[in-house]
Design an enzyme around this catalytic site. Structure first.
Site, PDB file in Angstrom:
ATOM      1  N   LYS A 154       7.616  -4.972 -12.501  1.00 27.67           N
ATOM      2  CA  LYS A 154       8.688  -3.974 -12.658  1.00 27.67           C
ATOM      3  C   LYS A 154       9.927  -4.689 -13.205  1.00 27.67           C
ATOM      4  CE  LYS A 154       6.345  -0.613 -10.657  1.00 27.67           C
ATOM      5  NZ  LYS A 154       5.986   0.658 -11.236  1.00 27.67           N
ATOM      6  N   LYS A 156       9.054  -1.106 -15.125  1.00 28.72           N
ATOM      7  CA  LYS A 156       7.769  -0.737 -15.754  1.00 28.72           C
ATOM      8  C   LYS A 156       7.704  -1.260 -17.177  1.00 28.72           C
ATOM      9  CE  LYS A 156       6.481   3.654 -14.651  1.00 28.72           C
ATOM     10  NZ  LYS A 156       5.946   4.158 -13.387  1.00 28.72           N
ATOM     11  N   LYS A 180      -0.477  -6.704 -12.195  1.00 23.34           N
ATOM     12  CA  LYS A 180      -0.921  -5.648 -13.115  1.00 23.34           C
ATOM     13  C   LYS A 180       0.242  -5.257 -14.020  1.00 23.34           C
ATOM     14  CE  LYS A 180      -1.743  -0.747 -12.477  1.00 23.34           C
ATOM     15  NZ  LYS A 180      -0.348  -0.523 -12.859  1.00 23.34           N
ATOM     16  N   ASP A 182       2.248  -2.314 -15.950  1.00 24.54           N
ATOM     17  CA  ASP A 182       2.439  -0.921 -15.595  1.00 24.54           C
ATOM     18  C   ASP A 182       1.718  -0.024 -16.596  1.00 24.54           C
ATOM     19  OD1 ASP A 182       5.248   0.095 -13.620  1.00 24.54           O
ATOM     20  OD2 ASP A 182       3.282   1.018 -13.847  1.00 24.54           O
ATOM     21  N   GLU A 183       1.510   1.246 -16.166  1.00 25.10           N
ATOM     22  CA  GLU A 183       0.628   2.100 -16.979  1.00 25.10           C
ATOM     23  C   GLU A 183       1.230   2.410 -18.348  1.00 25.10           C
ATOM     24  OE1 GLU A 183       2.122   3.090 -14.231  1.00 25.10           O
ATOM     25  OE2 GLU A 183       3.477   4.673 -14.917  1.00 25.10           O
ATOM     26  N   HIS A 272      -6.473   3.092 -14.361  1.00 27.88           N
ATOM     27  CA  HIS A 272      -5.257   3.787 -13.916  1.00 27.88           C
ATOM     28  C   HIS A 272      -5.416   5.268 -14.263  1.00 27.88           C
ATOM     29  CE1 HIS A 272      -1.101   4.951 -13.365  1.00 27.88           C
ATOM     30  NE2 HIS A 272      -0.872   3.796 -12.819  1.00 27.88           N
ATOM     31  N   HIS A 305      -7.479   3.934  -9.137  1.00 28.29           N
ATOM     32  CA  HIS A 305      -6.372   4.442  -8.308  1.00 28.29           C
ATOM     33  C   HIS A 305      -6.814   5.766  -7.697  1.00 28.29           C
ATOM     34  CE1 HIS A 305      -2.796   1.993  -9.858  1.00 28.29           C
ATOM     35  NE2 HIS A 305      -3.859   1.469 -10.436  1.00 28.29           N
ATOM     36  N   LYS A 313       4.340   7.213  -2.348  1.00 27.31           N
ATOM     37  CA  LYS A 313       5.213   8.226  -2.985  1.00 27.31           C
ATOM     38  C   LYS A 313       4.442   9.330  -3.701  1.00 27.31           C
ATOM     39  CE  LYS A 313       5.683   5.845  -7.432  1.00 27.31           C
ATOM     40  NZ  LYS A 313       6.436   4.932  -8.264  1.00 27.31           N
ATOM     41  N   GLY A 359       4.636   3.603  -4.224  1.00 22.04           N
ATOM     42  CA  GLY A 359       5.589   3.808  -3.138  1.00 22.04           C
ATOM     43  C   GLY A 359       5.296   2.982  -1.907  1.00 22.04           C
ATOM     44  N   GLN A 379      -1.455  -2.146  -3.998  1.00 21.20           N
ATOM     45  CA  GLN A 379      -0.512  -2.616  -5.024  1.00 21.20           C
ATOM     46  C   GLN A 379       0.910  -2.220  -4.668  1.00 21.20           C
ATOM     47  OE1 GLN A 379      -3.565  -2.402  -8.848  1.00 21.20           O
ATOM     48  NE2 GLN A 379      -1.916  -0.953  -8.667  1.00 21.20           N
ATOM     49  N   PHE A 380       1.828  -3.143  -4.839  1.00 25.29           N
ATOM     50  CA  PHE A 380       3.227  -2.946  -4.465  1.00 25.29           C
ATOM     51  C   PHE A 380       4.106  -3.286  -5.663  1.00 25.29           C
ATOM     52  CE2 PHE A 380       2.080  -2.996   0.068  1.00 25.29           C
ATOM     53  CZ  PHE A 380       0.860  -3.678   0.016  1.00 25.29           C
TER      54      PHE A 380
HETATM   55  C1  CAP Z   1       3.402   2.105  -8.565  1.00 23.12           C
HETATM   56  C2  CAP Z   1       3.048   2.472  -9.995  1.00 23.12           C
HETATM   57  C3  CAP Z   1       1.684   3.086 -10.135  1.00 23.12           C
HETATM   58  C4  CAP Z   1       1.423   4.227  -9.194  1.00 23.12           C
HETATM   59  C5  CAP Z   1       0.479   5.249  -9.824  1.00 23.12           C
HETATM   60  C6  CAP Z   1       4.059   3.410 -10.592  1.00 23.12           C
HETATM   61  O1  CAP Z   1       4.674   1.548  -8.572  1.00 23.12           O
HETATM   62  O2  CAP Z   1       3.023   1.318 -10.799  1.00 23.12           O
HETATM   63  O3  CAP Z   1       1.553   3.498 -11.494  1.00 23.12           O
HETATM   64  O4  CAP Z   1       0.802   3.678  -8.108  1.00 23.12           O
HETATM   65  O5  CAP Z   1       0.173   6.203  -8.847  1.00 23.12           O
HETATM   66  O6  CAP Z   1       4.293   3.227 -11.790  1.00 23.12           O
HETATM   67  O7  CAP Z   1       4.508   4.298  -9.885  1.00 23.12           O
HETATM   68  P1  CAP Z   1       5.476   1.469  -7.182  1.00 23.12           P
HETATM   69  P2  CAP Z   1      -1.344   6.379  -8.342  1.00 23.12           P
HETATM   70  O8  CAP Z   1       4.686   0.559  -6.258  1.00 23.12           O
HETATM   71  O9  CAP Z   1       6.820   0.872  -7.536  1.00 23.12           O
HETATM   72  O10 CAP Z   1       5.571   2.855  -6.654  1.00 23.12           O
HETATM   73  O11 CAP Z   1      -1.757   5.028  -7.865  1.00 23.12           O
HETATM   74  O12 CAP Z   1      -1.219   7.423  -7.262  1.00 23.12           O
HETATM   75  O13 CAP Z   1      -2.128   6.836  -9.523  1.00 23.12           O
HETATM   76 MG    MG Z   2       2.754   2.318 -12.591  1.00 24.04          MG
END
Ligand code: CAP
Ligand code: MG
Length: 458
Positions: A154, A156, A180, A182-183, A272, A305, A313, A359, A379-380
């Site tokens: 982060k 992202k 990882k 980010d998406e 993802h 995921h 969150k 979250g 994942q955090f």
């Molecule tokens: C988490 C995250 C992931 C989410 C996706 C985000 O970041 O990188 O993409 O986990 O949700 O961009 O929000 P945080 P899911 O740890 O800062 O929240 O896994 O439900 O698909």
């Molecule tokens: Mg993400």
């Protein structure tokens, strides 16, 4: 009802065959349309019918390819059995163009939700399934029986390739197994894919030497398919074991192509599910995450995921997330009327490692383990880089929170001689304490009242 001429599809006496692909829908017809009529429309439009009787229909087609609506419930739950010859084995886009295609656009339907699909053996055998399975992932990572602990770099998007690699270095040397992308991080002017991959894998190799642990980099190759192959090839060349793909934004055909590519190059797929919310949120419309997860396992992602069972969150009720986790991990899934889940045997299709993310902070670990077990990736993102003392301390706090959980010690107790965890509790515990405070006060008051009552009784 003979909407399609003599092609009645509703037959509640029909007994589904082993060679039928079974679908579970939740149907909400428009005012004035009965569920039966809506079910006729769905069965017809998703198979061999259209809006009127046609001269080109013949009895053979009707006999061999006609689906049967074999169950209709007042709550709109409709089960349909489709002869498997209606579908091309091995072609997921084709299958979905039938069972999740035109029917969503029909005027007679106010809403339509695809809850679950039971695939036949022939269809199961036409897909690869996961290459590694949970056992294989544990062999790659040499993490035997605890959750894989990971972070998402982060912010992202926005760091340079050098900064990205440095954040990854901090996370790996702080104690995390997995870093990882980010998406939505692909190849931007300030952080080109090639440079990021080279620098981050170099950091990974250094971190492995320093920690003497296997470190994993989930490098996001999401792009047009030919470009994904080029990026995956670079990941392989740099010593990567995985590629990361945003499976819904690239599309199922691309996931199948990359699954075949990964077979040849012995690479794992981290899936993802960005954009799933467009399909999964409305509980009477779209496609349930359960079905998306089932399709993902069948095509063959290795990690997926699936949500945090409401601890983090993202939306996703505990029982739904746990039903998905069971379905991706077990070799047989039993029918569950409550979750509209169909009985499915997976044959030789390997299990998928569930990913809990979104979250989460170190404080979430005990609850996640209690609910989702240890065959998971946790994942955090913010829960690592948001630590008051930065990424390295955030990673240490996550590892310490796992150690405490594994030893059955409360985080607050373990924090007494683990500074990084203490600081994480300070930051994220306060919010929790603020919420929990009133409850504790209520308990104290209740105790006082009890004492008073006792005194009076004496
Ligand atoms: C988490 C995250 C992931 C989410 C996706 C985000 O970041 O990188 O993409 O986990 O949700 O961009 O929000 P945080 P899911 O740890 O800062 O929240 O896994 O439900 O698909
Ligand atoms: Mg993400």
């Amino acid at each position: 009802m003979t909407i399609y001429g003599n092609l009645d599809f509703v037959d509640k006496q029909y007994k589904p065959k082993k060679t039928d692909v079974l679908l579970n829908y939740i149907v909400t017809p428009i005012k004035g349309t009965t569920i039966e009529r809506a079910a006729e429309y769905i069965a017809g439009e998703s198979s061999i019918g259209t809006w009127t009787k046609i001269q080109t229909m013949n009895p053979t087609i009707a006999k061999t390819l006609k689906p049967h609506v074999y169950s209709i419930k007042k709550n709109g739950e409709v089960k349909i059995a489709y002869p498997e010859h209606l579908f091309e084995p091995g072609n997921m886009p084709g299958i979905l163009s039938s069972i999740a295609g035109n029917i969503y656009g029909m005027k007679e339907l106010a809403k339509l939700r695809l809850e679950d699909i039971r695939f036949t053996d022939t269809i199961l055998k036409s897909f690869k399934g996961p290459q590694f399975g949970i056992e294989g992932i544990r062999k790659i990572t040499k993490v035997k029986n605890r959750p894989l602990l990971g972070t998402i770099v982060k912010p992202k998007v926005g760091l340079t390739s050098e900064q990205h690699a440095d954040v990854a270095w901090q996370a790996w040397t702080g104690g995390l197994d997995v870093v990882k992308d980010d998406e939505n991080l692909t190849s931007m002017s300030f952080n080109r894919f090639k440079k990021r991959a080279k620098l981050t894998f170099a950091a990974r190799d250094r971190a492995e030497r320093v920690t003497n642990e296997i470190k994993i980099y989930l490098c996001n190759v999401t792009a047009e398919t030919e470009e994904m192959k080029r990026r995956a090839k670079l990941v392989k060349k740099l010593g990567g074991e995985y590629i990361m793909i945003d499976i819904l934004t690239v599309g199922w055909a691309a996931v199948q192509t990359m699954r075949d590519w990964c077979q040849k190059h012995k690479m794992a797929i981290h899936a993802h599910r960005a954009m799933h919310g467009a399909l999964t949120r409305d509980k009477r419309h779209g496609i349930d995450m359960f079905a998306i997860a089932k399709i993902s396992r069948l095509i063959g992602v290795d990690q997926l995921h699936i949500g945090t069972a409401n601890i983090g969150k993202m939306e996703g009720a505990p029982d739904e997330v746990l039903a998905i986790e069971r379905m991706v991990e077990k070799q047989e899934v039993f029918a569950d009327e409550f979750h509209h889940v169909l009985h499915q045997k997976w044959g030789k299709i390997k299990p998928v490692l569930a990913v809990a993310s979104g979250g989460l902070s170190p404080l979430s670990i005990p609850k996640i383990v209690r609910l989702m077990g240890t065959d998971i990736v946790m994942q955090f993102g913010g829960g690592c880089h948001g630590h008051p003392d930065g990424t390295f301390a955030g990673a240490k706090a996550i590892r310490q929170a796992w150690e405490a959980t594994e030893k059955g010690i409360s985080l607050s107790q373990y924090a007494k001689d683990h500074q990084e965890l203490a600081r994480a509790l300070m930051k994220w515990g306060k919010a929790k304490r603020r919420v929990e405070q009133p409850k504790k006060k209520i308990k104290k008051k209740a105790k006082k009242v009890k004492k008073k009552v006792k005194k009076k009784r004496r």
